[in-house]
Design a protein around this motif. Sequence first.
Motif, PDB file in Angstrom:
ATOM      1  N   TYR A   1       0.038  -0.914  -5.489  1.00  0.00           N
ATOM      2  CA  TYR A   1      -1.216  -1.248  -4.823  1.00  0.00           C
ATOM      3  C   TYR A   1      -2.374  -0.903  -5.757  1.00  0.00           C
ATOM      4  CZ  TYR A   1      -5.098  -1.475  -1.597  1.00  0.00           C
ATOM      5  OH  TYR A   1      -6.294  -1.800  -1.022  1.00  0.00           O
ATOM      6  N   TRP A   2      -3.294  -1.873  -5.929  1.00  0.00           N
ATOM      7  CA  TRP A   2      -4.385  -1.691  -6.880  1.00  0.00           C
ATOM      8  C   TRP A   2      -5.393  -0.667  -6.366  1.00  0.00           C
ATOM      9  CZ3 TRP A   2      -5.973  -7.351  -8.609  1.00  0.00           C
ATOM     10  CH2 TRP A   2      -4.867  -7.954  -9.229  1.00  0.00           C
ATOM     11  N   SER A   3      -5.449   0.481  -7.043  1.00  0.00           N
ATOM     12  CA  SER A   3      -6.475   1.480  -6.736  1.00  0.00           C
ATOM     13  C   SER A   3      -6.929   2.044  -8.075  1.00  0.00           C
ATOM     14  CB  SER A   3      -5.885   2.596  -5.866  1.00  0.00           C
ATOM     15  OG  SER A   3      -4.882   3.300  -6.585  1.00  0.00           O
ATOM     16  N   GLY A   4      -8.043   2.765  -8.055  1.00  0.00           N
ATOM     17  CA  GLY A   4      -8.552   3.349  -9.296  1.00  0.00           C
ATOM     18  C   GLY A   4      -7.543   4.306  -9.915  1.00  0.00           C
TER      19      GLY A   4
ATOM     20  N   HIS B   1       0.854  -1.193   0.000  1.00  0.00           N
ATOM     21  CA  HIS B   1       0.000   0.000   0.000  1.00  0.00           C
ATOM     22  C   HIS B   1       0.894   1.248   0.000  1.00  0.00           C
ATOM     23  CE1 HIS B   1      -2.712  -3.096   1.415  1.00  0.00           C
ATOM     24  NE2 HIS B   1      -3.740  -2.277   1.399  1.00  0.00           N
ATOM     25  N   HIS B   2       0.301   2.405  -0.191  1.00  0.00           N
ATOM     26  CA  HIS B   2       1.078   3.645  -0.227  1.00  0.00           C
ATOM     27  C   HIS B   2       1.759   3.917   1.098  1.00  0.00           C
ATOM     28  CE1 HIS B   2      -1.105   5.564  -3.885  1.00  0.00           C
ATOM     29  NE2 HIS B   2      -1.017   4.261  -3.979  1.00  0.00           N
ATOM     30  N   ASN B   3       1.031   3.707   2.193  1.00  0.00           N
ATOM     31  CA  ASN B   3       1.560   4.149   3.479  1.00  0.00           C
ATOM     32  C   ASN B   3       1.884   3.011   4.456  1.00  0.00           C
ATOM     33  OD1 ASN B   3       1.162   6.933   2.656  1.00  0.00           O
ATOM     34  ND2 ASN B   3      -1.017   6.554   2.962  1.00  0.00           N
ATOM     35  N   GLY B   4       0.930   2.118   4.676  1.00  0.00           N
ATOM     36  CA  GLY B   4       1.123   1.136   5.742  1.00  0.00           C
ATOM     37  C   GLY B   4       1.573  -0.234   5.247  1.00  0.00           C
ATOM     38  N   ARG B   5       1.878  -1.110   6.211  1.00  0.00           N
ATOM     39  CA  ARG B   5       2.329  -2.477   5.901  1.00  0.00           C
ATOM     40  C   ARG B   5       1.203  -3.450   6.240  1.00  0.00           C
ATOM     41  NH1 ARG B   5       7.989  -2.535   5.889  1.00  0.00           N
ATOM     42  NH2 ARG B   5       8.147  -4.710   6.507  1.00  0.00           N
TER      43      ARG B   5
END
Lengths: 614, 94
Positions: free
Chosen positions: A284-287, A127-131
Motif C-alpha cells: 500500500y502506497w504510503s510515505g 492496505h495494512h489492516n482493512g479490505r
Amino acid sequence: MSTPAIPTHADVIVVGGGSAGSTAAIFAAQGLAAAGGGRVLLLEKANIKRSGAIAIGMDGLNNAVIPGHATPEQYVREITMANDGIVDQRAVLAYAERSWPMIQQLDAWGVRFQKTPGGDYDVRQVHHNGRYVLPMPEGYDLKKILCRQIRRAGVQTVNRVMATRLLVEDSSGRRRIAGVIGLDVRSGAVSVIRARAVILACGASGRLGLPASGYLFGTYENPANAGDGYALAYHAGAELTGIECFQINPLIKDYNGPACAYVTGPLGGHTVNALGHRFIRSDYWSGQMMLEFYKELHSERGPVYLKLDHLAPETLTEIERVLHRTERPSRGRFHRGRGQSYATDQVEMHVSEIGLCSGHSASGVWVDEHARTTVDGLYAAGDMASVPHNYLLGALTYGRIAAEDAVARLTAEGPSGATPMSEAPPLSEASETAIAAERERVLAPLARSDGLPAHQLEYKIRRLVNDYLQPPKTANRYHAFLGHAERFRSELAEAGAADPHELMRVVEVGFILDCAEMAARASLHRTESRWGLYHYRLDYPERDDARWFVHVNVHLGTDGAMAISERPVAPYVVPVSDAELHSYSKIRLPAKVETAAPVPAESRSIAAATVAHP
Amino acid sequence: MPDLPDREPVKAAQALVVGNAQTRRRLDVPVVVDDSKCVTGCRICVESCPVDCLAIDAAAGKARMAHDDCWYCLACELDCPNDAITVKIPLLVR
Ligand SMILES: Cc1cc2nc3c(=O)[nH]c(=O)nc-3n(C[C@H](O)[C@H](O)[C@H](O)COP(=O)(O)OP(=O)(O)OC[C@H]3O[C@@H](n4cnc5c(N)ncnc54)[C@H](O)[C@@H]3O)c2cc1C
Ligand code: SF4
Ligand code: SF4
C-alpha cells in the motif's frame, strides 16, 4: 475551426471534467433542476470524453468502504495511521460514509465491478489492516459512462478552455467567488464567466518534478494536470495544506506508470530487491513504504523489482488482461518493446518525480467535510483538495458532496432561492481592473516573437525542482531553490508563444512555479521529518509530535507574498491510540525473514471463483 | 583569442540585454499516422487527446502530431475509426 460559444454566466461552474468534476457537474445540475432550475457549466481544458486520470478508465477502486467488508470508522482509523495522525478526520469520515452510496450509484449507471459468484463485491486487501480494494477489470468504459450522465443531466460543457485565474469579489467584508477567467487553448480568446459558486476539480500537480526519463510529458499523472487547481485557489486567496507531504510513487522504471501492485498484489505479486527478497510488509502506497523503497533502491540490494514470474500462466494472462487494456494500456507495448514479459522477467521499478496530490498523498486546497474551501462559494474536490489518500472514489464522492452543498447554499440564499442567474451581474471596478490585468498577463507571450519557448522554460524549472526539492530535503537546498525560482520568475516574464497551444503551456509553467514555491516554503516551515519519504528532512530527521502535530497551511498574504500558517488537528471523531499512530512506520520486514516469501497457495492459480468476468 | 579577456566585461553586460535568438530542431514523435487510412481527416483523434498535441495538417489533410507532448495514453489510437494511428512509446521512455 468553430469556437463554441462561451456563456457569460452560470449558477455553478465546475472547473475540470475529470473524475470529481464529472460527479460535481452531474449532481449540481440534478440538484438545481430539482430546486427550480439553474445553469451548470463544466469547463474543461481538454475534452471530457478523454480527460483526467481516468481518460482510459481505471482498473479498480483503491478505497471502497463497503458494508460487510469495512466500516467507515475502520477506514478513518487506517487513513489516520497512514498519515501519521495529521488528518481532519471529519472530512475523511464524510467520504467514508458517502462512498458506499456512490458505489451503488456507479453500479446503477453501468460500471461493472468484480463480484464473487455469490454476487457480493469482491473486495481485496492491500492496505495494512482493512479490505478496501475493489477491482473493475472492465473499467475502461468509466469515462464514457460518466459523460453519458453529464449529457443527461443537462450540463453545459465547454471543452478546450482552461481556467487561468478565478474572479473573487469583496462582499460584506468577506471574499466571495464571482467567476472564472478562461483561455480558449485553440483560439486564444480570453473570457470571463460569472458564477455564484465554483467547484474546482483540476486534478493533481503532476508536472512538478521531471521524470527520470527526461520526457516532460512522461509523468505519472495525466500531464494536463499541471497544478492548475492549486495555483487557481492560491491566487484566489484560499488556504492550501499539507503541501510539504509530497506525492512520490513506486512505478515501472522509465514507463512511469503503476505496475500495479493493487492489481497484482492480491494475485500474489510483490516487491523484491535485486536479491529477490521481499523487504516490505505491504505494497500500500504510503510515505513510510516509499522511504523503505527508496532506501532499498539506493542500497547495495537495489534496484527494486515487481516480481510476477513465479505466478501461474493463467494468473499472468489475467493480470495482462487488466493491466494492458485499462488505466495505462500502453504498459504491454512498453514491455514488449524491451523484449520482456511478466513470465520471464521481473519488472524494474523506480520512484516517480515529486508531485502534489491528495488522491495518493495529502497535499491540497484546504476543504472541510462539505468540500468548502476558505473562500466563500469556492469548493474543491478530488486530487487537488486536501482529503488525504482519497483516490478515484474519493474524487467521485467529494465531487458530489461539493455539488450538494453548493446547491443547498444557492437554494437557501435570498428570496430568489435557486432561481437561475438571468444575466451576468455588473462587474465591480476592482474586478474590471483584475480582468484587464489577467488578459494582459495571459496574452503577452503571443506578442513576443523572440520570447523564450515554453518547453525549455518548463524543462528548466522542473529540472531545478528535481535538483533541489526532491527528498531527502535540507534547508540549504530549499533556500537555494527559492533563489533560483526568483530568477526563473523573471525569465518566465520573457516567455513567447507562437500559438494558443504554446500560450497554454506558458500559463502552465506559471502554475508549476507557484506549486514549486509552495512546496519549498511549506517544507522549510515544518522542521521535523514525517510521512516517510514525503517529508524526509536530513537536517531534522526525527518526527516531533510535541511541536509539529499541526497542519501547515500556505496562502497568499495581503502583501502579495506567500504566507504560512498553522492549524491545530481537530479532535478525532474516531479514536486512534498512540501505538496505532506509529504502526505504519513498522513496514520493513525484519532481516531474518528477508527471504523470498512463498506465494500464498490460493494465488498460485487464479481460479474462476476469484474473477467474475473472465 | 587574445582579446577575449578585454571584451568579456562588455559582452557579459550585453548578454543581459541583447534579446533572444531561436533555432529549429527535428524531433522523433510517438504518434505515427498511416495516411492511406486517415482518409477523412475527421478530427476524432484531435478531440480525444488530453494534452491537445494532435492537429490536422492543413496541407496533407491528415492527422499529425503538432507538439511533442504525448502521455502515450492511446486515446487517439483507440478512438480512430479507421485504425490509422499507431502510438509508439516516446523515444526517451522506450
Ligand atoms: C495512472 C493512474 C492510475 C491510478 N490508479 C488508480 C486506481 O487503480 N484506483 C484508484 O482508486 N485511483 C487510482 N488513481 C487515482 C485516481 O484516478 C485519481 O485520484 C482521480 O481520478 C482524481 O480525480 P480528479 O477529478 O481529482 O482529477 P482528474 O480526473 O485528473 O481530472 C482533472 C481534470 O481537470 C482538467 N483541468 C486541469 N486543469 C484545468 C484548468 N486549468 N481548466 C480546466 N480544466 C482543467 C483536466 O484536463 C482533467 O480533466 C490513479 C491515478 C493515475 C494517474
Ligand atoms: S497517445 Fe494520448 S497523449 Fe499521445 S497523442 Fe494520442 S491521445 Fe494524445
Ligand atoms: S481519427 Fe483517424 S481518421 Fe480521424 S483524423 Fe484521426 S487519424 Fe485520421
